[in-house]
Design an enzyme around this catalytic site. Structure first.
Site, PDB file in Angstrom:
ATOM      1  N   GLU A   1       0.840  -1.202   0.000  1.00 54.15           N
ATOM      2  CA  GLU A   1       0.000   0.000   0.000  1.00 54.15           C
ATOM      3  C   GLU A   1       0.874   1.250   0.000  1.00 54.15           C
ATOM      4  O   GLU A   1       1.925   1.272   0.633  1.00 54.15           O
ATOM      5  CB  GLU A   1      -0.884   0.021   1.264  1.00 54.15           C
ATOM      6  CG  GLU A   1      -2.321  -0.363   1.021  1.00 54.15           C
ATOM      7  CD  GLU A   1      -3.136   0.700   0.298  1.00 54.15           C
ATOM      8  OE1 GLU A   1      -2.586   1.457  -0.522  1.00 54.15           O
ATOM      9  OE2 GLU A   1      -4.356   0.745   0.544  1.00 54.15           O
ATOM     10  N   ASP A   2       0.403   2.266  -0.691  1.00 58.17           N
ATOM     11  CA  ASP A   2       1.115   3.540  -0.645  1.00 58.17           C
ATOM     12  C   ASP A   2       0.959   4.205   0.714  1.00 58.17           C
ATOM     13  O   ASP A   2       1.922   4.678   1.302  1.00 58.17           O
ATOM     14  CB  ASP A   2       0.611   4.475  -1.764  1.00 58.17           C
ATOM     15  CG  ASP A   2      -0.908   4.553  -1.819  1.00 58.17           C
ATOM     16  OD1 ASP A   2      -1.588   3.800  -1.089  1.00 58.17           O
ATOM     17  OD2 ASP A   2      -1.437   5.374  -2.597  1.00 58.17           O
TER      18      ASP A   2
HETATM   19  P1  IMP Z   1      -7.842   4.266   4.383  1.00 61.92           P
HETATM   20  O1  IMP Z   1      -8.874   3.199   4.093  1.00 61.92           O
HETATM   21  O2  IMP Z   1      -8.459   5.461   5.044  1.00 61.92           O
HETATM   22  O3  IMP Z   1      -6.650   3.764   5.145  1.00 61.92           O
HETATM   23  O4  IMP Z   1      -7.456   4.814   2.985  1.00 61.92           O
HETATM   24  C1  IMP Z   1      -6.298   4.570   2.340  1.00 61.92           C
HETATM   25  C2  IMP Z   1      -6.412   5.138   0.943  1.00 61.92           C
HETATM   26  O5  IMP Z   1      -6.884   6.493   0.963  1.00 61.92           O
HETATM   27  C3  IMP Z   1      -5.053   5.178   0.320  1.00 61.92           C
HETATM   28  O6  IMP Z   1      -4.774   3.999  -0.364  1.00 61.92           O
HETATM   29  C4  IMP Z   1      -5.173   6.386  -0.583  1.00 61.92           C
HETATM   30  O7  IMP Z   1      -5.740   6.007  -1.808  1.00 61.92           O
HETATM   31  C5  IMP Z   1      -6.117   7.310   0.122  1.00 61.92           C
HETATM   32  N1  IMP Z   1      -5.400   8.311   0.945  1.00 61.92           N
HETATM   33  C6  IMP Z   1      -5.350   8.383   2.298  1.00 61.92           C
HETATM   34  N2  IMP Z   1      -4.606   9.401   2.711  1.00 61.92           N
HETATM   35  C7  IMP Z   1      -4.138  10.013   1.591  1.00 61.92           C
HETATM   36  C8  IMP Z   1      -3.272  11.141   1.368  1.00 61.92           C
HETATM   37  O8  IMP Z   1      -2.769  11.824   2.278  1.00 61.92           O
HETATM   38  N3  IMP Z   1      -3.019  11.443   0.062  1.00 61.92           N
HETATM   39  C9  IMP Z   1      -3.533  10.742  -0.978  1.00 61.92           C
HETATM   40  N4  IMP Z   1      -4.340   9.677  -0.818  1.00 61.92           N
HETATM   41  C10 IMP Z   1      -4.639   9.314   0.464  1.00 61.92           C
HETATM   42 MG    MG Z   2      -4.194   3.515  -2.123  1.00 66.53          MG
END
Ligand code: IMP
Ligand code: MG
Length: 181
Positions: A101-102
């Site tokens: 994951e990024d």
């Molecule tokens: P989570 O389910 O909230 O952990 O979401 C993760 C996903 O949200 C990542 O794979 C990104 O696609 C997006 N995301 C979360 N934070 C950022 C950010 O700071 N910049 C860009 N994309 C983000």
């Molecule tokens: Mg992502």
């Protein structure tokens, strides 16, 4: 030194050299932990494609890579729920899976993905994330390989986007503190 994307200003946060060093460090650990295991790396599109390309090329033993795309109900804010996991390679039985994951923000995407992957009876599942926002987590997560723990502030570059833009930046920028998404 500011970088403008649409209505938002971003400032330098992690340099190309810092990112490369972190990717090297993660790859070294993965190479040591997965020797002889032929891990199956699963990149989460779209954001992870740059990280996956760099990390995967630093793996020294046999390794495979595939990608999934995660669709969520809310596209604007961080996601409320994962709707669908597209393109998952179903041949996971007895494989050593590493999800790449990024960035992990609320942790919702990764916990849903790990749960789904486990249903296919892999030998093991771990997660490698370039970035983790510990204070934004809404679910407990167990991320074995983390590049950087960062503050809860929106970042772009190195695959990460703001409204589709910024993915091609080779370094990582963060939203200037005066602005909020
Ligand atoms: P989570 O389910 O909230 O952990 O979401 C993760 C996903 O949200 C990542 O794979 C990104 O696609 C997006 N995301 C979360 N934070 C950022 C950010 O700071 N910049 C860009 N994309 C983000
Ligand atoms: Mg992502």
């Amino acid at each position: 030194m500011h970088y403008q994307i649409k209505d938002k200003k971003f400032e330098p946060f992690l340099s190309q050299a810092q990112i490369a060093e972190a990717v090297d460090r993660l790859a070294a650990r993965i190479n040591a932990d997965y020797e002889g295991k032929n891990p199956l790396c699963i990149g989460v599109l779209n954001g992870s494609f740059v990280f996956v390309a760099d990390l995967f090329r630093r793996l020294t033993g046999p390794a495979e890579v595939t990608f999934v795309k995660v669709a969520s109900y809310e596209a604007m804010e961080s996601k409320g729920a994962v709707e669908e996991i597209l393109g998952l390679d179903k041949d996971l039985m007895h494989r050593h899976v590493i999800i790449l994951e990024d960035i992990i923000d609320t942790g919702i995407t990764i916990t849903d993905l790990v749960k789904t992957v486990k249903e296919f009876h892999p030998a093991s599942v771990e997660v490698a994330a370039l970035l983790l926002k510990p204070d934004a987590l809404k679910r407990p997560v167990n991320i074995k390989y983390v590049g950087f723990e960062i503050p809860t502030r929106f970042v772009v570059g190195y695959g990460l986007d703001y409204d589709g833009l910024g993915r091609n930046l080779p370094a990582i920028y963060q939203l200037t503190p005066s602005e909020d998404l």
